[in-house]
Write a protein that holds these residues in place. Sequence first.
Motif, PDB file in Angstrom:
ATOM      1  N   ARG A 179     -16.626 -23.581   4.837  1.00  0.00           N
ATOM      2  CA  ARG A 179     -16.225 -23.767   6.240  1.00  0.00           C
ATOM      3  C   ARG A 179     -17.417 -24.247   7.075  1.00  0.00           C
ATOM      4  NH1 ARG A 179     -11.459 -21.681   8.224  1.00  0.00           N
ATOM      5  NH2 ARG A 179     -10.288 -20.239   6.884  1.00  0.00           N
ATOM      6  N   ILE A 180     -18.573 -23.650   6.832  1.00  0.00           N
ATOM      7  CA  ILE A 180     -19.775 -24.031   7.575  1.00  0.00           C
ATOM      8  C   ILE A 180     -20.127 -25.491   7.301  1.00  0.00           C
ATOM      9  CG2 ILE A 180     -22.284 -23.689   7.695  1.00  0.00           C
ATOM     10  CD1 ILE A 180     -21.679 -20.661   7.257  1.00  0.00           C
ATOM     11  N   PHE A 181     -20.093 -25.881   6.039  1.00  0.00           N
ATOM     12  CA  PHE A 181     -20.411 -27.266   5.691  1.00  0.00           C
ATOM     13  C   PHE A 181     -19.407 -28.229   6.327  1.00  0.00           C
ATOM     14  CE2 PHE A 181     -22.769 -26.189   1.459  1.00  0.00           C
ATOM     15  CZ  PHE A 181     -23.871 -25.808   2.200  1.00  0.00           C
ATOM     16  N   ALA A 182     -18.126 -27.864   6.287  1.00  0.00           N
ATOM     17  CA  ALA A 182     -17.108 -28.712   6.906  1.00  0.00           C
ATOM     18  C   ALA A 182     -17.334 -28.815   8.414  1.00  0.00           C
ATOM     19  CB  ALA A 182     -15.719 -28.157   6.613  1.00  0.00           C
ATOM     20  N   LYS A 183     -17.742 -27.715   9.036  1.00  0.00           N
ATOM     21  CA  LYS A 183     -18.016 -27.713  10.471  1.00  0.00           C
ATOM     22  C   LYS A 183     -19.233 -28.572  10.792  1.00  0.00           C
ATOM     23  CE  LYS A 183     -17.496 -26.338  14.742  1.00  0.00           C
ATOM     24  NZ  LYS A 183     -16.372 -26.855  15.572  1.00  0.00           N
ATOM     25  N   LEU A 184     -20.274 -28.503   9.955  1.00  0.00           N
ATOM     26  CA  LEU A 184     -21.447 -29.349  10.153  1.00  0.00           C
ATOM     27  C   LEU A 184     -21.045 -30.823  10.144  1.00  0.00           C
ATOM     28  CD1 LEU A 184     -24.169 -27.645   7.917  1.00  0.00           C
ATOM     29  CD2 LEU A 184     -24.173 -27.801  10.405  1.00  0.00           C
ATOM     30  N   ALA A 185     -20.165 -31.179   9.213  1.00  0.00           N
ATOM     31  CA  ALA A 185     -19.699 -32.562   9.158  1.00  0.00           C
ATOM     32  C   ALA A 185     -18.941 -32.925  10.435  1.00  0.00           C
ATOM     33  CB  ALA A 185     -18.823 -32.768   7.925  1.00  0.00           C
ATOM     34  N   GLU A 186     -18.097 -32.013  10.910  1.00  0.00           N
ATOM     35  CA  GLU A 186     -17.360 -32.257  12.154  1.00  0.00           C
ATOM     36  C   GLU A 186     -18.312 -32.461  13.327  1.00  0.00           C
ATOM     37  OE1 GLU A 186     -14.678 -29.084  12.865  1.00  0.00           O
ATOM     38  OE2 GLU A 186     -13.466 -29.461  11.071  1.00  0.00           O
ATOM     39  N   GLU A 187     -19.474 -31.811  13.273  1.00  0.00           N
ATOM     40  CA  GLU A 187     -20.450 -31.904  14.355  1.00  0.00           C
ATOM     41  C   GLU A 187     -21.304 -33.165  14.266  1.00  0.00           C
ATOM     42  OE1 GLU A 187     -22.578 -28.263  13.943  1.00  0.00           O
ATOM     43  OE2 GLU A 187     -20.948 -27.025  14.748  1.00  0.00           O
ATOM     44  N   GLY A 188     -21.090 -33.988  13.228  1.00  0.00           N
ATOM     45  CA  GLY A 188     -21.806 -35.246  13.114  1.00  0.00           C
ATOM     46  C   GLY A 188     -22.864 -35.306  12.031  1.00  0.00           C
ATOM     47  N   HIS A 189     -23.049 -34.216  11.285  1.00  0.00           N
ATOM     48  CA  HIS A 189     -23.952 -34.254  10.142  1.00  0.00           C
ATOM     49  C   HIS A 189     -23.203 -34.828   8.944  1.00  0.00           C
ATOM     50  CE1 HIS A 189     -25.748 -31.225  12.786  1.00  0.00           C
ATOM     51  NE2 HIS A 189     -26.881 -31.355  12.122  1.00  0.00           N
ATOM     52  N   ALA A 190     -23.904 -34.956   7.828  1.00  0.00           N
ATOM     53  CA  ALA A 190     -23.275 -35.262   6.549  1.00  0.00           C
ATOM     54  C   ALA A 190     -23.782 -34.256   5.532  1.00  0.00           C
ATOM     55  CB  ALA A 190     -23.587 -36.685   6.097  1.00  0.00           C
ATOM     56  N   VAL A 191     -22.895 -33.794   4.671  1.00  0.00           N
ATOM     57  CA  VAL A 191     -23.241 -32.807   3.647  1.00  0.00           C
ATOM     58  C   VAL A 191     -22.826 -33.354   2.290  1.00  0.00           C
ATOM     59  CG1 VAL A 191     -22.903 -30.456   2.795  1.00  0.00           C
ATOM     60  CG2 VAL A 191     -22.898 -30.900   5.266  1.00  0.00           C
ATOM     61  N   ILE A 192     -23.748 -33.280   1.329  1.00  0.00           N
ATOM     62  CA  ILE A 192     -23.427 -33.581  -0.065  1.00  0.00           C
ATOM     63  C   ILE A 192     -23.732 -32.328  -0.868  1.00  0.00           C
ATOM     64  CG2 ILE A 192     -23.844 -35.068  -2.055  1.00  0.00           C
ATOM     65  CD1 ILE A 192     -24.941 -37.173  -0.175  1.00  0.00           C
ATOM     66  N   ALA A 193     -22.716 -31.757  -1.489  1.00  0.00           N
ATOM     67  CA  ALA A 193     -22.887 -30.511  -2.228  1.00  0.00           C
ATOM     68  C   ALA A 193     -22.434 -30.699  -3.667  1.00  0.00           C
ATOM     69  CB  ALA A 193     -22.099 -29.386  -1.577  1.00  0.00           C
ATOM     70  N   SER A 194     -23.335 -30.399  -4.595  1.00  0.00           N
ATOM     71  CA  SER A 194     -22.984 -30.376  -6.003  1.00  0.00           C
ATOM     72  C   SER A 194     -22.194 -29.102  -6.272  1.00  0.00           C
ATOM     73  CB  SER A 194     -24.256 -30.409  -6.849  1.00  0.00           C
ATOM     74  OG  SER A 194     -23.988 -30.061  -8.182  1.00  0.00           O
ATOM     75  N   LEU A 195     -20.999 -29.255  -6.853  1.00  0.00           N
ATOM     76  CA  LEU A 195     -20.106 -28.105  -7.026  1.00  0.00           C
ATOM     77  C   LEU A 195     -19.515 -28.088  -8.426  1.00  0.00           C
ATOM     78  CD1 LEU A 195     -18.202 -28.552  -3.646  1.00  0.00           C
ATOM     79  CD2 LEU A 195     -19.828 -26.706  -4.141  1.00  0.00           C
ATOM     80  N   HIS A 196     -19.357 -26.883  -8.971  1.00  0.00           N
ATOM     81  CA  HIS A 196     -18.636 -26.705 -10.227  1.00  0.00           C
ATOM     82  C   HIS A 196     -17.218 -26.197  -9.984  1.00  0.00           C
ATOM     83  CE1 HIS A 196     -21.462 -27.692 -13.372  1.00  0.00           C
ATOM     84  NE2 HIS A 196     -22.410 -26.993 -12.784  1.00  0.00           N
ATOM     85  N   ASP A 197     -16.985 -25.566  -8.850  1.00  0.00           N
ATOM     86  CA  ASP A 197     -15.673 -25.007  -8.551  1.00  0.00           C
ATOM     87  C   ASP A 197     -14.759 -26.113  -8.016  1.00  0.00           C
ATOM     88  OD1 ASP A 197     -13.452 -23.688  -7.254  1.00  0.00           O
ATOM     89  OD2 ASP A 197     -14.618 -21.831  -7.312  1.00  0.00           O
ATOM     90  N   LEU A 198     -13.845 -26.574  -8.862  1.00  0.00           N
ATOM     91  CA  LEU A 198     -12.961 -27.674  -8.465  1.00  0.00           C
ATOM     92  C   LEU A 198     -12.019 -27.259  -7.347  1.00  0.00           C
ATOM     93  CD1 LEU A 198     -11.992 -29.196 -11.946  1.00  0.00           C
ATOM     94  CD2 LEU A 198     -13.906 -29.780 -10.444  1.00  0.00           C
ATOM     95  N   GLY A 199     -11.647 -25.975  -7.328  1.00  0.00           N
ATOM     96  CA  GLY A 199     -10.753 -25.498  -6.284  1.00  0.00           C
ATOM     97  C   GLY A 199     -11.392 -25.563  -4.910  1.00  0.00           C
ATOM     98  N   LEU A 200     -12.636 -25.106  -4.802  1.00  0.00           N
ATOM     99  CA  LEU A 200     -13.344 -25.183  -3.525  1.00  0.00           C
ATOM    100  C   LEU A 200     -13.533 -26.630  -3.096  1.00  0.00           C
ATOM    101  CD1 LEU A 200     -16.133 -22.471  -3.929  1.00  0.00           C
ATOM    102  CD2 LEU A 200     -14.144 -22.353  -2.421  1.00  0.00           C
ATOM    103  N   ALA A 201     -13.915 -27.480  -4.046  1.00  0.00           N
ATOM    104  CA  ALA A 201     -14.147 -28.888  -3.728  1.00  0.00           C
ATOM    105  C   ALA A 201     -12.866 -29.558  -3.243  1.00  0.00           C
ATOM    106  CB  ALA A 201     -14.698 -29.612  -4.953  1.00  0.00           C
TER     107      ALA A 201
END
Length: 267
Positions: A179-201
Amino acid sequence: MTLLSVSSLSASLSGKPVLKDISFAVRAGEFVGLLGPNGAGKSTLLRSILGLTPSQGEVAVSNRPAAALSMAERARLVAYLPQEREIAWGMAVEDLVSLGRTPHRRAFAGLGRDDHAAIQGAMRRMEIEHLRHRAATELSGGEKARVLIARALAQDAPLLLADEPTAGLDPSYQIALMRIFAKLAEEGHAVIASLHDLGLAARWCSRLVLIDRGSTVADGPPPAVLSPERVRQVYGVEAYFGEAAGKMILQPFDVMAGKPAEQDGNG
């Protein structure tokens, strides 16, 4: 605005090709999930973008060639959360989070109003305000992860690269972090996160980049990237696909017969 541009990026480790001609761009407002099985090259890709792993190709950050940026300039533009979560110094949690403000301060200068605001905001977002006076070395693994994420958030860079940021967090904090990462993106940042959990992604990222054996397999919205057939081909698993509250749900539930062997290399 384009915050990251990667063009024809290739890299090798110990003489073995790990990345092969990777190209993509990330704009402000995007939350990109970097996916792929173990050994696909996810960590190497993030480290190559940062210049921590030798590579060939071109990387631009905020429309500036990354190779031309000083370390201080790069740190003001890109925050990085590595996989490693060890904390060697027994400093107070608040002091550790404050290290995220180092790129924004002159040498030996004290913390200013903006620094304090960023530090407190990062601690509040990660729900670690009650830990501010605790020695960081005395924390649990999950608490250490949240503190190090807070340090990256305090850096307040336009682009955040996070390598397996949900590792070591219980489900509630994993969801809270997404949620925090999604909010950062909404605020104008960009986030790239390496993830193993396909459900979260699938549920939280606005875009997914799937790599396998060092090459890009798919790039686009979660439903377009994580099709049942592609999940079978790349991960060798069967998965449940659904939807709730307008967002995708994906839950692997079984291994396919003849699942591909796990690859060597840096994931």
